[in-house]
Design a protein around this motif. Structure first.
Motif, PDB file in Angstrom:
ATOM      1  N   TYR A   4      33.606  58.285  32.455  1.00 25.19           N
ATOM      2  CA  TYR A   4      33.933  57.614  33.702  1.00 25.19           C
ATOM      3  C   TYR A   4      34.433  56.199  33.383  1.00 25.19           C
ATOM      4  O   TYR A   4      33.820  55.473  32.612  1.00 25.19           O
ATOM      5  CB  TYR A   4      32.684  57.556  34.602  1.00 25.19           C
ATOM      6  CG  TYR A   4      32.877  56.713  35.828  1.00 25.19           C
ATOM      7  CD1 TYR A   4      33.599  57.189  36.912  1.00 25.19           C
ATOM      8  CD2 TYR A   4      32.359  55.428  35.898  1.00 25.19           C
ATOM      9  CE1 TYR A   4      33.796  56.421  38.042  1.00 25.19           C
ATOM     10  CE2 TYR A   4      32.551  54.646  37.026  1.00 25.19           C
ATOM     11  CZ  TYR A   4      33.267  55.148  38.082  1.00 25.19           C
ATOM     12  OH  TYR A   4      33.462  54.377  39.200  1.00 25.19           O
ATOM     13  N   ALA A   5      35.534  55.814  33.972  1.00 22.08           N
ATOM     14  CA  ALA A   5      36.101  54.463  33.877  1.00 22.08           C
ATOM     15  C   ALA A   5      36.401  54.029  32.447  1.00 22.08           C
ATOM     16  O   ALA A   5      36.403  52.839  32.148  1.00 22.08           O
ATOM     17  CB  ALA A   5      35.185  53.447  34.565  1.00 22.08           C
ATOM     18  N   ARG A   7      39.043  53.734  30.917  1.00 20.34           N
ATOM     19  CA  ARG A   7      40.250  52.907  30.805  1.00 20.34           C
ATOM     20  C   ARG A   7      40.266  51.770  31.843  1.00 20.34           C
ATOM     21  O   ARG A   7      41.313  51.184  32.082  1.00 20.34           O
ATOM     22  CB  ARG A   7      41.499  53.764  30.977  1.00 20.34           C
ATOM     23  CG  ARG A   7      41.652  54.838  29.922  1.00 20.34           C
ATOM     24  CD  ARG A   7      43.027  55.467  29.990  1.00 20.34           C
ATOM     25  NE  ARG A   7      43.195  56.738  29.359  1.00 20.34           N
ATOM     26  CZ  ARG A   7      43.028  57.030  28.087  1.00 20.34           C
ATOM     27  NH1 ARG A   7      42.617  56.115  27.255  1.00 20.34           N
ATOM     28  NH2 ARG A   7      43.237  58.240  27.616  1.00 20.34           N
ATOM     29  N   THR A   8      39.117  51.476  32.408  1.00 19.08           N
ATOM     30  CA  THR A   8      39.067  50.469  33.469  1.00 19.08           C
ATOM     31  C   THR A   8      39.549  49.101  32.987  1.00 19.08           C
ATOM     32  O   THR A   8      39.361  48.741  31.825  1.00 19.08           O
ATOM     33  CB  THR A   8      37.651  50.333  34.048  1.00 19.08           C
ATOM     34  OG1 THR A   8      37.711  49.460  35.188  1.00 19.08           O
ATOM     35  CG2 THR A   8      36.670  49.770  33.041  1.00 19.08           C
ATOM     36  N   GLU A   9      40.172  48.409  33.876  1.00 17.28           N
ATOM     37  CA  GLU A   9      40.579  47.033  33.602  1.00 17.28           C
ATOM     38  C   GLU A   9      39.739  46.048  34.399  1.00 17.28           C
ATOM     39  O   GLU A   9      39.968  44.838  34.351  1.00 17.28           O
ATOM     40  CB  GLU A   9      42.067  46.864  33.922  1.00 17.28           C
ATOM     41  CG  GLU A   9      42.944  47.687  33.004  1.00 17.28           C
ATOM     42  CD  GLU A   9      44.432  47.498  33.260  1.00 17.28           C
ATOM     43  OE1 GLU A   9      44.809  46.559  33.990  1.00 17.28           O
ATOM     44  OE2 GLU A   9      45.207  48.305  32.724  1.00 17.28           O
ATOM     45  N   VAL A  10      38.742  46.563  35.132  1.00 21.26           N
ATOM     46  CA  VAL A  10      37.868  45.713  35.932  1.00 21.26           C
ATOM     47  C   VAL A  10      36.967  44.919  34.991  1.00 21.26           C
ATOM     48  O   VAL A  10      36.211  45.509  34.210  1.00 21.26           O
ATOM     49  CB  VAL A  10      37.013  46.542  36.915  1.00 21.26           C
ATOM     50  CG1 VAL A  10      36.076  45.653  37.710  1.00 21.26           C
ATOM     51  CG2 VAL A  10      37.900  47.374  37.831  1.00 21.26           C
ATOM     52  N   SER A  15      32.326  43.676  37.996  1.00 20.64           N
ATOM     53  CA  SER A  15      31.420  44.811  38.242  1.00 20.64           C
ATOM     54  C   SER A  15      30.022  44.316  38.580  1.00 20.64           C
ATOM     55  O   SER A  15      29.372  44.842  39.481  1.00 20.64           O
ATOM     56  CB  SER A  15      31.378  45.738  37.026  1.00 20.64           C
ATOM     57  OG  SER A  15      32.622  46.365  36.838  1.00 20.64           O
ATOM     58  N   GLN A  86      36.479  46.819  26.149  1.00 20.00           N
ATOM     59  CA  GLN A  86      36.744  48.003  26.968  1.00 20.00           C
ATOM     60  C   GLN A  86      35.467  48.822  27.143  1.00 20.00           C
ATOM     61  O   GLN A  86      35.147  49.276  28.244  1.00 20.00           O
ATOM     62  CB  GLN A  86      37.848  48.867  26.350  1.00 20.00           C
ATOM     63  CG  GLN A  86      38.203  50.089  27.172  1.00 20.00           C
ATOM     64  CD  GLN A  86      38.819  49.728  28.502  1.00 20.00           C
ATOM     65  OE1 GLN A  86      39.701  48.882  28.559  1.00 20.00           O
ATOM     66  NE2 GLN A  86      38.355  50.339  29.562  1.00 20.00           N
ATOM     67  N   ARG A  89      33.169  47.018  29.572  1.00 20.27           N
ATOM     68  CA  ARG A  89      33.654  47.189  30.954  1.00 20.27           C
ATOM     69  C   ARG A  89      33.310  48.575  31.483  1.00 20.27           C
ATOM     70  O   ARG A  89      32.879  48.725  32.628  1.00 20.27           O
ATOM     71  CB  ARG A  89      35.171  46.957  31.028  1.00 20.27           C
ATOM     72  CG  ARG A  89      35.584  45.511  30.853  1.00 20.27           C
ATOM     73  CD  ARG A  89      37.038  45.269  31.228  1.00 20.27           C
ATOM     74  NE  ARG A  89      37.995  46.091  30.527  1.00 20.27           N
ATOM     75  CZ  ARG A  89      38.566  45.769  29.366  1.00 20.27           C
ATOM     76  NH1 ARG A  89      38.268  44.616  28.777  1.00 20.27           N
ATOM     77  NH2 ARG A  89      39.445  46.574  28.801  1.00 20.27           N
ATOM     78  N   GLN A  90      33.496  49.593  30.651  1.00 19.96           N
ATOM     79  CA  GLN A  90      33.189  50.962  31.065  1.00 19.96           C
ATOM     80  C   GLN A  90      31.720  51.100  31.440  1.00 19.96           C
ATOM     81  O   GLN A  90      31.384  51.698  32.453  1.00 19.96           O
ATOM     82  CB  GLN A  90      33.547  51.947  29.938  1.00 19.96           C
ATOM     83  CG  GLN A  90      33.347  53.409  30.292  1.00 19.96           C
ATOM     84  CD  GLN A  90      31.932  53.913  30.094  1.00 19.96           C
ATOM     85  OE1 GLN A  90      31.201  53.456  29.222  1.00 19.96           O
ATOM     86  NE2 GLN A  90      31.543  54.857  30.907  1.00 19.96           N
ATOM     87  N   ARG A  93      31.034  49.506  34.829  1.00 24.42           N
ATOM     88  CA  ARG A  93      31.546  50.341  35.932  1.00 24.42           C
ATOM     89  C   ARG A  93      30.596  51.507  36.192  1.00 24.42           C
ATOM     90  O   ARG A  93      30.324  51.863  37.328  1.00 24.42           O
ATOM     91  CB  ARG A  93      32.960  50.861  35.641  1.00 24.42           C
ATOM     92  CG  ARG A  93      34.048  49.819  35.597  1.00 24.42           C
ATOM     93  CD  ARG A  93      34.094  48.892  36.798  1.00 24.42           C
ATOM     94  NE  ARG A  93      34.265  49.594  38.056  1.00 24.42           N
ATOM     95  CZ  ARG A  93      33.848  49.118  39.233  1.00 24.42           C
ATOM     96  NH1 ARG A  93      33.240  47.950  39.311  1.00 24.42           N
ATOM     97  NH2 ARG A  93      34.026  49.807  40.333  1.00 24.42           N
TER      98      ARG A  93
END
Length: 156
Positions: A4-5, A7-10, A15, A86, A89-90, A93
């Motif tokens: 899940y997520a 490749r998120t850029e958030v 978050s 990355q 971040r994942q 998320r």
């Protein structure tokens, strides 16, 4: 299998802020956040229960970040840092998703705060219910009889 997520850029801080806003919206009365090298930690109070989540952070020196798929070939420092960030971040998320799903399930009456957050509720003395009970659960499965998954099934 993809995560899940993955490749998120958030950004992680966004978050975390989303988690805080979500908690407030669902009635949390306190919130705290901190981190060390191995974990990010959030604590909150909801329904008169103190809840603690420790988010395990990856090891920034792990080969998955520092080495390419070609044996013995190191990544540049900036490439390794990008992959590490990355992964962080994942995880943030995923934590935001878990907390939001648990709170929504309680809001619509599928379950209760205590049922959803039981393993993360802090007991007097500072340990969570999960930390307190995990050894007994492991011992029960290792040496005891575990009930069948479905009624009428074999006991393991």
């Amino acid at each position: 299998m993809s995560r899940y997520a993955e490749r998120t850029e958030v950004p992680s801080d966004r978050s975390r802020a989303e988690i805080e806003r979500t908690l407030r919206r669902y009635g949390a009365t306190q919130f705290a956040y901190g981190w060390d090298r191995n974990n990010a930690t959030i604590m909150f109070e909801i329904a008169e229960r103190c809840v603690l989540f420790r988010l395990p952070l990856p090891d920034r020196n792990a080969a998955e970040f520092t080495m390419t798929k070609r044996p013995g070939v190191a990544r540049t420092e900036s490439a390794a840092e990008n992959l590490y960030e990355q992964a962080v971040r994942q995880r943030w998320r995923a934590l935001a998703l878990v907390i939001k799903a648990k709170l929504e399930a309680t809001a619509v009456g599928i379950t209760t705060i205590e049922q959803e957050f039981l393993a993360h509720i802090v007991l007097p003395g500072g340990r969570t219910v999960g930390e307190h009970t995990a050894p007994a659960i492991a011992a029960a499965y290792a040496g005891g009889r575990v009930p069948a998954l479905l009624p009428g099934g074999d006991v393991r």
